[in-house]
Design a protein around this motif. Structure first.
Motif, PDB file in Angstrom:
ATOM      1  N   ARG A 113       5.488  -5.367  -3.260  1.00 29.93           N
ATOM      2  CA  ARG A 113       5.016  -4.031  -3.652  1.00 29.93           C
ATOM      3  C   ARG A 113       5.499  -3.020  -2.607  1.00 29.93           C
ATOM      4  O   ARG A 113       5.416  -3.263  -1.409  1.00 29.93           O
ATOM      5  CB  ARG A 113       3.491  -4.005  -3.711  1.00 29.93           C
ATOM      6  N   ARG A 114       6.006  -1.899  -3.061  1.00 30.02           N
ATOM      7  CA  ARG A 114       6.444  -0.851  -2.154  1.00 30.02           C
ATOM      8  C   ARG A 114       5.435   0.284  -2.130  1.00 30.02           C
ATOM      9  O   ARG A 114       5.026   0.778  -3.184  1.00 30.02           O
ATOM     10  CB  ARG A 114       7.819  -0.311  -2.570  1.00 30.02           C
ATOM     11  N   ILE A 115       5.040   0.696  -0.952  1.00 31.36           N
ATOM     12  CA  ILE A 115       4.135   1.829  -0.861  1.00 31.36           C
ATOM     13  C   ILE A 115       4.927   3.110  -1.158  1.00 31.36           C
ATOM     14  O   ILE A 115       6.083   3.252  -0.748  1.00 31.36           O
ATOM     15  CB  ILE A 115       3.459   1.906   0.523  1.00 31.36           C
ATOM     16  N   GLY A 151       1.089  -3.608   6.601  1.00 29.88           N
ATOM     17  CA  GLY A 151       0.336  -4.510   5.746  1.00 29.88           C
ATOM     18  C   GLY A 151      -0.303  -5.631   6.533  1.00 29.88           C
ATOM     19  O   GLY A 151       0.389  -6.353   7.254  1.00 29.88           O
ATOM     20  N   ALA A 175      -4.128  -0.523   6.009  1.00 28.80           N
ATOM     21  CA  ALA A 175      -4.797   0.647   5.441  1.00 28.80           C
ATOM     22  C   ALA A 175      -6.300   0.443   5.278  1.00 28.80           C
ATOM     23  O   ALA A 175      -7.066   1.409   5.291  1.00 28.80           O
ATOM     24  CB  ALA A 175      -4.170   0.990   4.093  1.00 28.80           C
ATOM     25  N   ARG A 208      -3.180   4.739   7.595  1.00 30.52           N
ATOM     26  CA  ARG A 208      -2.466   5.139   6.379  1.00 30.52           C
ATOM     27  C   ARG A 208      -1.062   5.643   6.739  1.00 30.52           C
ATOM     28  O   ARG A 208      -0.909   6.576   7.530  1.00 30.52           O
ATOM     29  CB  ARG A 208      -3.232   6.245   5.662  1.00 30.52           C
ATOM     30  N   SER A 237       7.894  -4.274   5.530  1.00 30.18           N
ATOM     31  CA  SER A 237       6.936  -3.838   4.518  1.00 30.18           C
ATOM     32  C   SER A 237       6.329  -5.074   3.878  1.00 30.18           C
ATOM     33  O   SER A 237       7.004  -5.813   3.156  1.00 30.18           O
ATOM     34  CB  SER A 237       7.630  -2.982   3.450  1.00 30.18           C
ATOM     35  N   THR A 239       3.104  -5.256   1.997  1.00 28.42           N
ATOM     36  CA  THR A 239       1.894  -4.696   1.403  1.00 28.42           C
ATOM     37  C   THR A 239       1.527  -5.364   0.071  1.00 28.42           C
ATOM     38  O   THR A 239       1.023  -4.720  -0.836  1.00 28.42           O
ATOM     39  CB  THR A 239       2.050  -3.178   1.200  1.00 28.42           C
TER      40      THR A 239
END
Length: 410
Positions: A113-115, A151, A175, A208, A237, A239
């Motif tokens: 998943r990409r933020i 993450g 987060a 965040r 990344s 997440t």
């Protein structure tokens, strides 16, 4: 009706087990496995650990090439399926050709998943899904003194622990207010926060990310929503993941947090099964749909789906179990903690070896074990049997849980 064969899309743990189970159960028709990767199907858990740390790592294959040839399994490496033609009964490939089939198994897994923040796709931002990804991360680590991990779930923390073991300066941005918040109890979250901190990781909770910083054409850290700037030589990344549902959606299958399947792993089109990370099913204890991301789940669902496609249907009632190796700490989970109302500890977290027993409605639902393999093995049996164990018994280190399993069997 003439059997045109079975096509398995995806050749990771679930796909390989699917092919093995079909042949073991006597299926003799055409059997094709498709994978977009160029390598023989391999073990995925070492991606975040051994494949990054070892000097000259090679993928640990699930089955030798001879396994496929001996069983007349047409394994097609580097081959991507792009569409399912239900009317024609075929799977279309990226080169425009197609494979006729009577039944299809979607073992397509998930993707990172990409933020949604600026520069998340910049050079120097790495995601982990394949062996090739792990080798890119390994090369980046070799050239880096500092690593930023976005993450604080299983994959993010496993990579962070690996980086710390390699002597890197590691920062983890999570987060939520605790690590692995959607997967484990607060006690286990707190333990791993302390453990990873002891390895030298700088863990920031409630952090965040507002955007990835770029310098000299590559990622150089992150900007946080509160104005904090984190500098790093490379960025990971991690997440979470999302299920790969494109083929299912284009074929008109019902989707619900993944490809919706029934209790025997068949989709809304009975000739198409789905297993593993991409599939959601109604869990036998929770009574609602879940989508599980684990090797055990993919393998066991493959066995159920193989039986269903051959007319030997039996509901999928396996107890889910998971694990996460973070440096020298091993986390093992049996069952699902969803809806748990009470947690008791067996052992002391300060000792580095303990278990959290989680209860709902007076029933044992989940056990999270840290460096306590014996508790994990017993927990899987206790939950499967729905054995009568009380919180007081679970918390008492002198209470004989093994004897309870024996009595429940009787």
């Amino acid at each position: 009706m003439t059997d045109k064969g079975i096509v398995i899309v995806g050749a990771s743990h679930g796909g390989v087990q699917m092919a093995a189970s079909l042949r073991e159960k006597g299926y003799e028709g055409p059997l094709t496995m498709l994978t977009s990767e160029p390598d023989l199907p391999y073990q995925k858990p070492p991606l975040s650990k051994g494949y990054i740390k070892e000097p000259d790592p090679k993928p640990t294959i699930l089955r030798p090439e001879k396994f496929y040839t001996d069983r007349n399994i047409d394994l097609r490496l580097g081959t991507e399926a792009t569409a399912i033609d239900r009317g024609a009964g075929s799977v279309t490939l990226a080169d425009g050709s197609s494979i006729a089939c009577s039944k299809i198994v979607l073992a397509v897994g998930s993707r990172p998943r990409r933020i949604p923040v600026p520069n998340v796709d910049a050079p120097g931002v790495f995601e982990l899904r394949t062996y090739h990804d792990s080798q890119e991360i390994k090369a980046a680590f070799d050239a880096s003194g500092s690593v930023l991990v976005i993450g604080g779930g299983f994959i993010g923390l496993e990579i962070a622990a690996t980086a710390a073991q390699l002597g890197k300066k590691v920062t983890v941005l999570e987060a939520e207010g605790r690590l692995m918040a959607r997967a484990v109890s607060p006690t286990v979250s707190a333990y791993f926060f302390g453990y990873l901190t002891s390895l030298g990781a700088d863990i920031r909770l409630n952090a965040r990310v507002a955007g990835v910083r770029v310098s000299g054409g590559k990622a150089s850290g992150a900007d946080l929503a509160d104005g904090t700037v984190i500098e790093a030589d490379c960025v990971i990344s991690g997440t979470g993941v999302v299920p790969c549902t494109e083929l299912a959606e284009s074929a008109g299958l019902t989707l619900e947090n993944g490809i919706a399947v029934n209790e025997i792993m068949l989709s809304s089109v009975p000739e198409i099964a789905a297993i593993g990370d991409c599939a959601s099913y109604v869990h036998w204890q929770l009574g609602r749909r879940v989508r599980l991301e684990s090797v055990q789940n993919a393998v066991d669902q493959a066995k159920t789906a193989a039986a269903a496609l051959l007319g030997e249907a039996a509901p999928y009632h396996e107890v889910p179990w998971f694990w996460s190796d973070q440096a020298e700490a091993k986390l093992q989970i049996a069952g699902l903690s969803d809806g748990s109302e009470e947690a008791v500890l067996r052992g002391n977290p300060e000792s580095g070896s303990f278990s959290a027993f989680l209860f709902s409605g007076g029933k044992l639902r989940c056990v999270e074990s840290v460096n306590k393999a014996g508790d994990h093995a017993l927990a899987r049996r206790l939950i499967a049997m729905e054995a009568e164990v009380t919180p007081e018994q679970a918390a008492d280190p002198d209470f004989d849980l093994r004897g309870l399993v024996k009595r429940a069997r009787g």
